[in-house]
Scaffold this motif. Sequence first.
Motif, PDB file in Angstrom:
ATOM      1  N   ALA A 242       1.035  -1.198  -0.021  1.00 39.98           N
ATOM      2  CA  ALA A 242      -0.059  -0.289   0.044  1.00 39.98           C
ATOM      3  C   ALA A 242       0.856   1.137  -0.208  1.00 39.98           C
ATOM      4  N   LEU A 243       1.960   1.252   0.597  1.00 38.41           N
ATOM      5  CA  LEU A 243       2.965   2.241   1.010  1.00 38.41           C
ATOM      6  C   LEU A 243       3.558   2.386  -0.647  1.00 38.41           C
ATOM      7  N   LEU A 244       3.860   1.446  -1.306  1.00 41.52           N
ATOM      8  CA  LEU A 244       4.554   1.469  -2.522  1.00 41.52           C
ATOM      9  C   LEU A 244       3.641   2.333  -3.368  1.00 41.52           C
ATOM     10  N   LEU A 245       2.406   1.586  -3.476  1.00 47.51           N
ATOM     11  CA  LEU A 245       1.503   2.283  -4.273  1.00 47.51           C
ATOM     12  C   LEU A 245       1.282   3.751  -4.082  1.00 47.51           C
ATOM     13  N   GLU A 246       1.317   4.302  -2.851  1.00 49.65           N
ATOM     14  CA  GLU A 246       1.174   5.600  -2.391  1.00 49.65           C
ATOM     15  C   GLU A 246       2.339   6.421  -3.055  1.00 49.65           C
ATOM     16  N   LYS A 247       3.439   5.886  -2.733  1.00 52.79           N
ATOM     17  CA  LYS A 247       4.903   6.395  -3.331  1.00 52.79           C
ATOM     18  C   LYS A 247       4.792   6.461  -5.020  1.00 52.79           C
ATOM     19  N   ILE A 248       4.297   5.510  -5.508  1.00 52.67           N
ATOM     20  CA  ILE A 248       4.418   5.543  -6.889  1.00 52.67           C
ATOM     21  C   ILE A 248       3.363   6.810  -7.537  1.00 52.67           C
TER      22      ILE A 248
ATOM     23  N   THR B 257      -3.894   2.881 -11.261  1.00 50.01           N
ATOM     24  CA  THR B 257      -5.098   2.876 -11.998  1.00 50.01           C
ATOM     25  C   THR B 257      -6.308   3.066 -10.714  1.00 50.01           C
ATOM     26  N   PRO B 258      -7.467   3.332 -11.265  1.00 45.21           N
ATOM     27  CA  PRO B 258      -8.616   3.425 -10.031  1.00 45.21           C
ATOM     28  C   PRO B 258      -8.516   2.439  -9.025  1.00 45.21           C
ATOM     29  N   VAL B 259      -8.278   1.251  -9.524  1.00 42.45           N
ATOM     30  CA  VAL B 259      -8.327   0.211  -8.713  1.00 42.45           C
ATOM     31  C   VAL B 259      -7.115   0.091  -7.640  1.00 42.45           C
ATOM     32  N   GLY B 260      -5.947   0.572  -8.093  1.00 44.10           N
ATOM     33  CA  GLY B 260      -4.775   0.687  -7.548  1.00 44.10           C
ATOM     34  C   GLY B 260      -4.924   1.917  -6.445  1.00 44.10           C
ATOM     35  N   ARG B 261      -5.584   3.105  -6.898  1.00 44.89           N
ATOM     36  CA  ARG B 261      -5.749   4.260  -5.950  1.00 44.89           C
ATOM     37  C   ARG B 261      -6.671   3.679  -4.900  1.00 44.89           C
ATOM     38  N   GLN B 262      -7.753   3.165  -5.191  1.00 41.20           N
ATOM     39  CA  GLN B 262      -8.734   2.684  -4.198  1.00 41.20           C
ATOM     40  C   GLN B 262      -8.314   1.668  -3.257  1.00 41.20           C
TER      41      GLN B 262
ATOM     42  N   LEU C  12      -4.817   1.946   3.745  1.00 45.56           N
ATOM     43  CA  LEU C  12      -4.230   2.734   4.535  1.00 45.56           C
ATOM     44  C   LEU C  12      -5.135   3.400   5.675  1.00 45.56           C
ATOM     45  N   GLN C  13      -6.563   3.435   5.247  1.00 43.29           N
ATOM     46  CA  GLN C  13      -7.392   4.028   6.120  1.00 43.29           C
ATOM     47  C   GLN C  13      -7.844   2.659   7.300  1.00 43.29           C
ATOM     48  N   LEU C  14      -7.722   1.705   6.752  1.00 40.40           N
ATOM     49  CA  LEU C  14      -8.009   0.461   7.832  1.00 40.40           C
ATOM     50  C   LEU C  14      -6.670   0.271   8.434  1.00 40.40           C
ATOM     51  N   GLN C  15      -5.826   0.304   8.004  1.00 37.85           N
ATOM     52  CA  GLN C  15      -4.250   0.512   8.969  1.00 37.85           C
ATOM     53  C   GLN C  15      -4.311   1.436  10.197  1.00 37.85           C
ATOM     54  N   SER C  16      -4.874   2.667   9.711  1.00 36.84           N
ATOM     55  CA  SER C  16      -5.086   3.872  10.540  1.00 36.84           C
ATOM     56  C   SER C  16      -6.310   3.739  11.488  1.00 36.84           C
ATOM     57  N   ASP C  17      -7.347   2.910  11.302  1.00 42.13           N
ATOM     58  CA  ASP C  17      -8.437   2.778  12.174  1.00 42.13           C
ATOM     59  C   ASP C  17      -7.838   1.745  13.080  1.00 42.13           C
TER      60      ASP C  17
END
Length: 137
Positions: A31-37, A86-91, A97-102
């Motif tokens: 998830a962090l890799l996707l965020e960094k990309i 992609t929209p799937v990757g972004r979602q 990341l929201q789940l991890q935060s929660d």
Amino acid sequence: MTESKVEGTLTLRLHVWFERDEKIFLGIGRALLLEKIEECGSLRQAATDMKMSYRAAWGKLKAAEESIGKPLVQKIKGKGQRYELTPVGRQLALQFLQLQSDIETYAKGKAQDIFGEEVQYYADAYPETKLSSFKAD
């Protein structure tokens, strides 16, 4: 018996990931890799920022796409080796990341209730780690 005071702050470490057929579907690293990309527009720069090799980042990305069954990144036309999610990757990245935060928010509060002392997140205790860009609210 005398009571001794233990020094140091408790640090919460959680590692949450999802598997499908015993293969990682999505976890914090991916998830962090996707965020960094998304942030860098470059897989190479994302890998460098996360202190991993390009090959390792590429492997994680391809393994995630295989497990998920859909592309998570796409090349930006006319921009060479530039990528966007992609929209799937972004979602998926956003939702994970929201789940991890929660989960971390709940676990930190619960740990403080149980142990009766301040608990810090791992990312706050060790800001030089890859997880320092992600902090639960």
